[in-house]
Motif scaffolding. Structure first.
Motif, PDB file in Angstrom:
ATOM      1  N   GLU A  59      45.057 -31.749 -23.838  1.00 38.99           N
ATOM      2  CA  GLU A  59      45.632 -30.553 -24.464  1.00 38.99           C
ATOM      3  C   GLU A  59      46.999 -30.899 -25.042  1.00 38.99           C
ATOM      4  O   GLU A  59      47.913 -31.301 -24.311  1.00 38.99           O
ATOM      5  N   TYR A  60      47.144 -30.722 -26.341  1.00 40.57           N
ATOM      6  CA  TYR A  60      48.417 -31.032 -26.996  1.00 40.57           C
ATOM      7  C   TYR A  60      49.455 -29.967 -26.662  1.00 40.57           C
ATOM      8  O   TYR A  60      49.142 -28.770 -26.623  1.00 40.57           O
ATOM      9  N   LYS A  61      50.680 -30.416 -26.409  1.00 41.18           N
ATOM     10  CA  LYS A  61      51.755 -29.517 -26.003  1.00 41.18           C
ATOM     11  C   LYS A  61      53.044 -29.867 -26.739  1.00 41.18           C
ATOM     12  O   LYS A  61      53.221 -30.997 -27.197  1.00 41.18           O
ATOM     13  N   THR A  62      53.945 -28.890 -26.835  1.00 42.24           N
ATOM     14  CA  THR A  62      55.280 -29.181 -27.355  1.00 42.24           C
ATOM     15  C   THR A  62      56.028 -30.012 -26.316  1.00 42.24           C
ATOM     16  O   THR A  62      55.630 -30.097 -25.145  1.00 42.24           O
ATOM     17  N   ALA A  63      57.134 -30.598 -26.739  1.00 38.76           N
ATOM     18  CA  ALA A  63      57.926 -31.424 -25.827  1.00 38.76           C
ATOM     19  C   ALA A  63      58.375 -30.625 -24.605  1.00 38.76           C
ATOM     20  O   ALA A  63      58.281 -31.102 -23.462  1.00 38.76           O
ATOM     21  N   ALA A  64      58.858 -29.408 -24.837  1.00 39.72           N
ATOM     22  CA  ALA A  64      59.316 -28.581 -23.719  1.00 39.72           C
ATOM     23  C   ALA A  64      58.158 -28.213 -22.796  1.00 39.72           C
ATOM     24  O   ALA A  64      58.317 -28.182 -21.564  1.00 39.72           O
ATOM     25  N   GLU A  65      56.989 -27.929 -23.378  1.00 41.34           N
ATOM     26  CA  GLU A  65      55.823 -27.594 -22.555  1.00 41.34           C
ATOM     27  C   GLU A  65      55.386 -28.778 -21.699  1.00 41.34           C
ATOM     28  O   GLU A  65      54.974 -28.598 -20.543  1.00 41.34           O
TER      29      GLU A  65
END
Length: 404
Positions: A238-244
């Motif tokens: 699952e691709y996530k933002t850096a903060a996520e």
């Protein structure tokens, strides 16, 4: 006091120190105060800071969500270098200061303020980090550091000042001073109180982000981290933002008792300091990043990075993020990450981060060469004889000389 200070931008958390500083600046400098509160993932509701600032008549209040900028442009670049200070510390406090300093300077420009102010003490590293960053970005900036001016030099005096001026204080434990804590998406730190004796074990109820390894689940948590050019971009597909990414890793690693550190470190100002830290997600990132580099980095590039890392870590710890030497090192580090892409499989279990596999389309690991089975001529083992003799030549000459 400096009479030409009419407006000051204050790095404001709404906690004990900065709430007192806000009132102190108004009373001592008779100036207008602009508050700046950065959301870098400290996990606290920030609106109370706005309410407190308004209660003291503050008209310009900046509260900004900087979580992705913090991880993308500060945390991840630091982890590309596998950065640790003095062999243990993952620099959670240090790496947040350059971003805060940058925004203080920018807001001062936007609001036509004469100076910036911070709540760092005259004994610590943060005063250096904030001010080196500010001067690097604006050589003419004026800085007000109340801890170097006032006589409120203990937590008890601060609490008394707060009570006298009606400043509300959270987390007050009777007459005992609370720990001095600093949190962001990368870590939470604890100093002061009983921790000032390095021989005293931290209280179990002090820790906030992690369970003790003894109380962690008996079943491990399995993860697959996908890297692209040195940064984690996906977890379990699952691709996530850096903060996520960092928030998720903090959660699962903390649940497995990972990331606690009790450290006596050498401060830049010359003293030793004892602090306790929780860095669950960062602990996982460091282990996983080294794993993906192990198959994608050239040997000499990897060794050169390891040699330079302590210097890079010291630059961050000591406040030189905006220095030309750190920027130069960063260019080299980032260039080394061009092929650091692939997946790392991990097992999180009772305080441990265990690598169970790593794969990459950019892998330099050649099975046909390293195999113990028939390599079908991929590697001529006879070549090793000349290699060994050439590398032994200087030692053979020296020994013959010693033997006369």
């Amino acid at each position: 006091m400096t009479e030409d200070i009419k407006k000051v931008v204050l790095a404001y958390s709404g906690g004990l120190d900065t709430s007192i500083i806000l009132k102190w600046l108004q009373d001592e400098y008779h100036c207008e105060v602009v508050t700046f509160t950065a959301d870098i993932g400290q996990g606290e509701e920030l609106e109370p800071a706005r309410a407190k600032a308004k209660a003291f008549g503050i008209k310009e209040i900046y509260i900004e969500d900087l979580r992705d900028e913090f991880v993308n442009h500060y945390v991840f670049p630091m982890f590309r270098a596998n950065t640790i200070y003095e062999g243990e510390y993952l620099l959670g406090t240090s790496i947040a200061r350059p971003l805060i300093a940058k925004r203080l300077v920018e807001i001062a420009y936007q609001t036509n303020a004469d100076a910036i102010s911070h709540g760092a003490t005259g004994k610590g590293n943060d005063q250096v980090r904030f001010e080196l960053g500010a001067y690097a970005l604006n050589p003419d900036i004026k800085v007000i550091a109340p801890w170097r001016e006032w006589d409120l030099n203990s937590r008890e005096k601060l609490l008394a000042y707060a009570a006298e001026h009606g400043i509300p204080i959270e987390m007050k434990r009777g007459q005992e001073s609370p720990y001095s804590m600093d949190a962001n998406l990368l870590h939470i730190s604890y100093e002061g109180g009983s921790l000032e004796d390095p021989g005293v074990e931290p209280e179990e109820n002090m820790w906030r982000w992690s369970v003790s390894p003894e109380n962690a689940p008996d079943k491990p948590t399995m993860l697959v981290l996908r890297f692209y050019k040195g940064d984690i971009v996906a977890i379990d597909g699952e691709y996530k933002t850096a903060a996520e990414v960092l928030a998720y890793l903090n959660k699962v690693a903390g649940e497995n008792g990972i990331g606690r550190l009790d450290l006596v470190e050498n401060r830049y100002v010359g003293m030793k300091s004892r602090g306790c830290y929780e860095t669950p997600g960062g602990t996982v990132i460091l282990k996983a990043h080294r794993a993906i580099e192990s198959i994608t980095l050239d040997r000499e590039v990897a060794h050169l990075k390891d040699e330079l890392m302590p210097r890079y870590a010291s630059l961050i710890y000591n406040g030189y993020w905006w220095s030309p030497e750190r920027k130069l090192l960063q260019k080299m580090i980032d260039a080394s990450q061009a092929n650091v892409s692939g997946e790392v499989r991990l097992k999180l279990y009772k305080g441990n981060v265990i690598v169970t596999g790593r794969t990459s389309n950019e892998s330099l690991f050649d099975t046909s060469i390293v195999t113990f089975e028939d390599d079908e001529g991929a590697y001529n083992q006879k070549d090793a004889e000349g290699f060994i003799k050439l590398n032994a030549l200087r030692m053979r000459i020296a020994t013959k000389l010693e033997q006369g």
